[in-house]
Design an enzyme around this catalytic site. Structure first.
Site, PDB file in Angstrom:
ATOM      1  N   ASP A   1       1.582   9.730  19.742  1.00  0.00           N
ATOM      2  CA  ASP A   1       1.439   8.998  21.004  1.00  0.00           C
ATOM      3  C   ASP A   1       1.080  10.003  22.088  1.00  0.00           C
ATOM      4  OD1 ASP A   1       1.378   6.845  22.695  1.00  0.00           O
ATOM      5  OD2 ASP A   1       3.533   6.825  23.078  1.00  0.00           O
ATOM      6  N   GLY A   2       0.442   9.512  23.127  1.00  0.00           N
ATOM      7  CA  GLY A   2       0.087  10.370  24.247  1.00  0.00           C
ATOM      8  C   GLY A   2      -0.099   9.538  25.495  1.00  0.00           C
TER       9      GLY A   2
ATOM     10  N   HIS B   1       5.258  -0.040  21.997  1.00  0.00           N
ATOM     11  CA  HIS B   1       6.444  -0.674  22.593  1.00  0.00           C
ATOM     12  C   HIS B   1       6.756  -2.012  21.926  1.00  0.00           C
ATOM     13  CE1 HIS B   1       6.013   2.381  25.701  1.00  0.00           C
ATOM     14  NE2 HIS B   1       4.766   1.982  25.865  1.00  0.00           N
TER      15      HIS B   1
ATOM     16  N   ASP C   1       6.847   8.025  21.843  1.00  0.00           N
ATOM     17  CA  ASP C   1       6.771   7.690  23.269  1.00  0.00           C
ATOM     18  C   ASP C   1       7.851   8.436  24.049  1.00  0.00           C
ATOM     19  OD1 ASP C   1       5.737   5.813  25.455  1.00  0.00           O
ATOM     20  OD2 ASP C   1       7.883   5.357  25.478  1.00  0.00           O
TER      21      ASP C   1
ATOM     22  N   GLU D   1      -3.798  11.132  23.799  1.00  0.00           N
ATOM     23  CA  GLU D   1      -3.783  10.421  22.513  1.00  0.00           C
ATOM     24  C   GLU D   1      -4.560  11.236  21.475  1.00  0.00           C
ATOM     25  OE1 GLU D   1      -2.027   7.910  21.815  1.00  0.00           O
ATOM     26  OE2 GLU D   1      -1.927   6.445  23.438  1.00  0.00           O
TER      27      GLU D   1
ATOM     28  N   ASP E   1      -1.070   4.136  18.619  1.00  0.00           N
ATOM     29  CA  ASP E   1      -1.280   2.886  19.349  1.00  0.00           C
ATOM     30  C   ASP E   1      -2.539   2.953  20.217  1.00  0.00           C
ATOM     31  OD1 ASP E   1      -0.524   4.490  21.484  1.00  0.00           O
ATOM     32  OD2 ASP E   1       1.410   3.529  21.793  1.00  0.00           O
TER      33      ASP E   1
END
Length: 240
Positions: free
Chosen positions: A94-95, A209, A219, A132, A154
């Protein structure tokens, strides 16, 4: 004949059962039920764990807690699962940056069998997309040999650009998109393309999320990294 153990990953009540009479109640009438029998409880635990790691949809927290608890009390003679024996590596990344552009960071969880490693870093000024991408790049750079990888992110920006092969078209046209415009983040795309030559990577998009435990952990790593007192400089980012 040794007594079998039954693992139910998708059913009315996922878990580990010592009898088929009990396990069958969890899968009968359940559409898409996923279950398997084993000769040892440790094998059942590892199979469930593999199912969790490769799941495309969110997994209920009680099942994750069950696997952790059972693994903790199991014997040390744990049999290697099919994915572990094949050398499969599971990666979640994630980023993000806030504001965008702004202070950013990436978070990574790498898993191979029972081994687990977390990586993260924060940057003074960058963008969501760059973080990301950076997460994916750093994750693949952390592998010390050519590997088979399932990579969860994501970021549709990353997944679509690779799986739909847009980035390869941009590169072939001298880094120009179909509309003639220059794509962003060319420096990172160049790095990522080179890394993908060395590894067999299956990209999987996950909804952010939405209860995916490892995505949520990534996250959290991003949030922690952005609060670091030693933020790095994203030398490839050009502020417009």
């Amino acid at each position: 004949m040794s007594k079998k153990v039954y693992a139910v990953f998708q059913g009315h009540k996922p878990g580990i059962y010592d009898s088929w009479d009990t396990a069958s109640l969890q899968v009968k009438g359940f559409k898409g039920a996923k279950y398997k029998s084993f000769s040892r409880r440790t094998e059942a635990i590892e199979w469930l764990r593999d199912c969790v790691l490769t799941a495309k949809e969110p997994v209920a927290q009680p099942l994750i807690d069950l696997i952790k608890t059972q693994a903790a009390i199991s014997s040390n003679g744990l049999k290697t699962s099919s994915s572990a024996s094949s050398g499969m590596i599971i990666i979640h990344t994630d980023g993000g940056a806030s504001p965008n552009p702004g202070v950013g960071g990436y978070g990574i969880v790498l898993q191979k069998g029972r081994k687990r490693k977390e990586l993260s870093a924060g940057y003074q000024l960058t963008t969501n997309n760059r973080m990301e991408m950076m997460a994916v790049i750093v994750a693949l750079q952390a592998l010390n040999e050519p590997s088979k990888v399932i990579l969860h992110t994501d970021s549709k920006y990353v997944v679509d650009s690779i799986t739909k092969r847009w980035v390869y078209g941009w590169k072939k046209r001298g880094w120009k998109k179909s509309d003639g415009k220059r794509p962003e983040n060319i420096d990172l795309w160049e790095e990522l393309i080179e890394l993908l030559r060395d590894h067999e990577v299956e990209f999987r998009w996950v909804k952010g999320h939405a209860g995916n435990t490892e995505n949520e952990r990534c996250d959290a790593l991003v949030t922690e990294a952005r609060k670091s007192k030693n933020l790095l400089v994203d030398t490839g980012y050009k502020s417009n």
